[in-house]
Design an enzyme around this catalytic site. Structure first.
Site, mmCIF file in Angstrom:
data_model
loop_
_atom_site.group_PDB
_atom_site.id
_atom_site.type_symbol
_atom_site.label_atom_id
_atom_site.label_comp_id
_atom_site.label_asym_id
_atom_site.label_seq_id
_atom_site.Cartn_x
_atom_site.Cartn_y
_atom_site.Cartn_z
ATOM 1 N N TYR A 1 60.436 58.874 31.941
ATOM 2 C CA TYR A 1 60.224 57.910 30.855
ATOM 3 C C TYR A 1 61.103 56.666 30.942
ATOM 4 O O TYR A 1 61.022 55.810 30.058
ATOM 5 C CB TYR A 1 60.445 58.611 29.498
ATOM 6 C CG TYR A 1 59.599 59.846 29.321
ATOM 7 C CD1 TYR A 1 58.213 59.767 29.339
ATOM 8 C CD2 TYR A 1 60.175 61.104 29.146
ATOM 9 C CE1 TYR A 1 57.419 60.904 29.187
ATOM 10 C CE2 TYR A 1 59.398 62.249 28.990
ATOM 11 C CZ TYR A 1 58.029 62.140 29.018
ATOM 12 O OH TYR A 1 57.246 63.258 28.875
ATOM 13 N N HIS B 1 50.282 56.661 27.225
ATOM 14 C CA HIS B 1 51.393 57.528 27.647
ATOM 15 C C HIS B 1 52.274 56.754 28.607
ATOM 16 O O HIS B 1 51.759 56.031 29.481
ATOM 17 C CB HIS B 1 50.878 58.792 28.350
ATOM 18 C CG HIS B 1 49.996 59.607 27.470
ATOM 19 N ND1 HIS B 1 50.488 60.421 26.494
ATOM 20 C CD2 HIS B 1 48.646 59.676 27.392
ATOM 21 C CE1 HIS B 1 49.481 60.990 25.851
ATOM 22 N NE2 HIS B 1 48.353 60.541 26.372
HETATM 23 C C1 DQA Z 1 53.998 61.497 26.933
HETATM 24 C C2 DQA Z 1 53.429 62.579 27.853
HETATM 25 C C3 DQA Z 1 53.324 63.910 27.123
HETATM 26 O O1 DQA Z 1 52.799 64.900 27.991
HETATM 27 C C4 DQA Z 1 54.701 64.354 26.658
HETATM 28 O O2 DQA Z 1 54.601 65.563 25.941
HETATM 29 C C5 DQA Z 1 55.421 63.308 25.893
HETATM 30 C C6 DQA Z 1 55.343 61.918 26.345
HETATM 31 C C7 DQA Z 1 54.213 60.164 27.671
HETATM 32 O O3 DQA Z 1 54.411 59.151 26.984
HETATM 33 O O4 DQA Z 1 54.190 60.130 28.894
HETATM 34 O O5 DQA Z 1 56.129 63.595 24.938
HETATM 35 O O6 DQA Z 1 53.073 61.270 25.877
#
Ligand code: DQA
Length: 146
Positions: A22, A100
């Protein structure tokens, strides 16, 4: 053009959480960039984060009657299993863009499924903070095409 940007559970930990997936951008920085881009495109963006499913459902209900023109949602892990949030989103008639930060399709199997996919306009994943910014652009385009 009023955009509602929804962040689900654990996303308040962006900046501290799993930087390999992230990055190090915080949620506050994401919100600031989203608000700035929305303003440049002639829109306003209101951002909301919660770790409580019921609170997310209630915020989505409000969007039905508060003038929200489009929703951009990163529901975090709820994406993969929350029929409650899916049903709430399905009540809305405005365009919904799913975003995401990470490329969910390159990760664990359970992340490959989104229970929202049949009811959203489209999905953007894998571009870090740019997933949100592309989501804002997609939402504004959808509104302009109306
Ligand atoms: C997410 C991807 C999801 O699988 C994960 O549970 C998250 C973050 C992303 O922003 O990549 O909490 O939504």
């Amino acid at each position: 053009m009023k955009l509602l940007v929804l962040h689900g559970l654990n996303l308040n930990m962006f900046g501290k959480r799993d930087p390999a997936q992230y990055g190090t951008t915080t949620l506050a920085e994401i919100d600031a960039a989203v608000e700035k881009l929305a303003a440049e495109l002639g829109a306003t963006a209101q951002c909301f984060q919660t770790n409580f499913e019921g609170a997310m459902v209630e915020r989505i209900h409000q969007a039905h009657s508060d003038g929200t023109g489009a929703v951009i949602i990163n529901a975090g892990a709820w994406t993969h299993y929350s029929y409650g949030i899916r049903d709430a989103l399905a009540i809305l008639s405005c365009p919904i863009v799913e975003v995401h930060m990470s490329n969910v399709h390159a990760r664990e199997e359970f992340r490959h499924t989104s229970v929202f996919s049949p009811i959203v306009r489209g999905q953007i994943c894998g571009f870090g903070i740019d997933s949100y910014l592309l989501g804002v652009r997609a939402a504004v385009s959808a509104l302009q095409a109306k």
